[in-house]
Design an enzyme around this catalytic site. Structure first.
Site, PDB file in Angstrom:
ATOM      1  N   HIS A  57      12.645 -11.797 -12.943  1.00  0.00           N
ATOM      2  CA  HIS A  57      12.607 -12.836 -11.912  1.00  0.00           C
ATOM      3  C   HIS A  57      11.210 -12.897 -11.286  1.00  0.00           C
ATOM      4  CE1 HIS A  57      14.465 -15.023  -8.347  1.00  0.00           C
ATOM      5  NE2 HIS A  57      13.304 -14.615  -7.853  1.00  0.00           N
ATOM      6  N   GLU A  58      10.702 -11.735 -10.874  1.00  0.00           N
ATOM      7  CA  GLU A  58       9.383 -11.700 -10.243  1.00  0.00           C
ATOM      8  C   GLU A  58       8.273 -11.998 -11.256  1.00  0.00           C
ATOM      9  OE1 GLU A  58       9.315 -11.761  -7.194  1.00  0.00           O
ATOM     10  OE2 GLU A  58      11.306 -11.023  -6.703  1.00  0.00           O
ATOM     11  N   HIS A  61       7.835 -15.724 -11.593  1.00  0.00           N
ATOM     12  CA  HIS A  61       7.006 -16.263 -10.505  1.00  0.00           C
ATOM     13  C   HIS A  61       5.524 -16.021 -10.800  1.00  0.00           C
ATOM     14  CE1 HIS A  61      10.158 -17.398  -7.772  1.00  0.00           C
ATOM     15  NE2 HIS A  61      10.599 -16.174  -7.575  1.00  0.00           N
TER      16      HIS A  61
END
Length: 265
Positions: A57-58, A61
């Site tokens: 998820h990170e 980003h």
């Protein structure tokens, strides 16, 4: 920046590889019923896979920010998938894991620090924020693939339950993180399109957005409506409420196990 430095900035971290290895070994233990305590193997498998999804998820980003103009991302180590390098390791990893243990809910974490001033264009800012929840959506599709592809023949029941519970975590994380509340990715998607006055007014309350959302989930009516929506979405993907419940039941191996789940296992 030299090519050697760039490669080191993007080399997968041993920490992440270790977490992925725990996921693989514990998943194998659940699949083969090798472990003497299958509940503990389920706990390790789901927790490690959940941390893997948080890292991805990170990473989503960070990678999107890199391609959007923030070339400082690599130097911060975000492209190595090392969760220890996140701006708030406590928020990004520890709290989401604790909330899975306590409440069986995929609490979105935060965050990698992105130098927004380096990025031009509102669409790019929105895409950076959307990349995280979209990763959870993709992870949920992978977890539920055996269900909606009707490919469960040969899949052990214990592993099916674990996948169902892991899918529930991904769906709840995707939904919660998409809520347009300050501090969450959903707000990050719409923020570039808001007026400067509105953004200035919202800025002081942004750190409390996640707390407010979680507090609302303690309201019985809100909690029931939220999980009804989650269950309906999972049913559309072929995962029953019974399977996610038994997955949570197996995950909490320290509690007395529901005999109904044991009989079906």
């Amino acid at each position: 920046m030299s090519s050697a430095t760039a490669r080191s900035d993007r080399r997968i971290s041993p920490v992440f590889l270790g977490i992925a290895a725990v996921t693989a070994v514990s998943g194998w233990a659940v699949w083969t019923d090798f472990a003497e305590q299958p509940g503990f193997a389920t706990f390790l498998f789901v927790t490690a896979a959940w941390v893997v999804s948080l890292c991805l998820h990170e990473y989503a980003h960070a990678r999107t920010a890199l391609h959007s103009g923030d070339i400082s991302i690599g130097a911060k180590g975000y492209l190595t998938l090392n969760p220890l390098l996140y701006t708030h390791a406590l928020l990004s990893i520890v709290l989401p894991v604790l909330f899975v243990i306590m409440g069986g809910i995929g609490l979105p974490g935060g965050a990698v620090f992105i130098e927004r001033g380096r990025i031009r264009g509102r669409w790019r800012h929105s895409l950076i924020s959307a990349a995280g929840p979209l990763t959870n959506v993709l992870f949920a599709l992978v977890c539920t693939a055996p269900f909606w592809l009707d490919a469960l023949d040969g899949v052990p029941v214990a592993f099916r339950y674990a996948l169902g519970f892991l899918a529930l975590l991904q769906v709840t994380a995707a939904i919660l993180n998409s809520v347009p509340v300050p501090g969450l990715d959903g707000y990050g998607v719409i923020e570039p399109w808001l007026s400067h006055r509105v953004r200035r007014a919202v800025e002081p309350v942004a750190p409390f957005g996640l707390i407010a959302v979680f507090a609302l989930l303690w309201v019985p009516e809100v909690n029931e409506a939220f999980f009804d929506a989650v269950d309906a979405l999972l049913r559309s993907l072929g995962v029953s409420e019974f399977e996610t419940y038994c997955g949570l039941d197996a995950y909490r191996f320290w509690q007395t196990q529901n005999p109904v789940c044991a009989m079906n296992g």
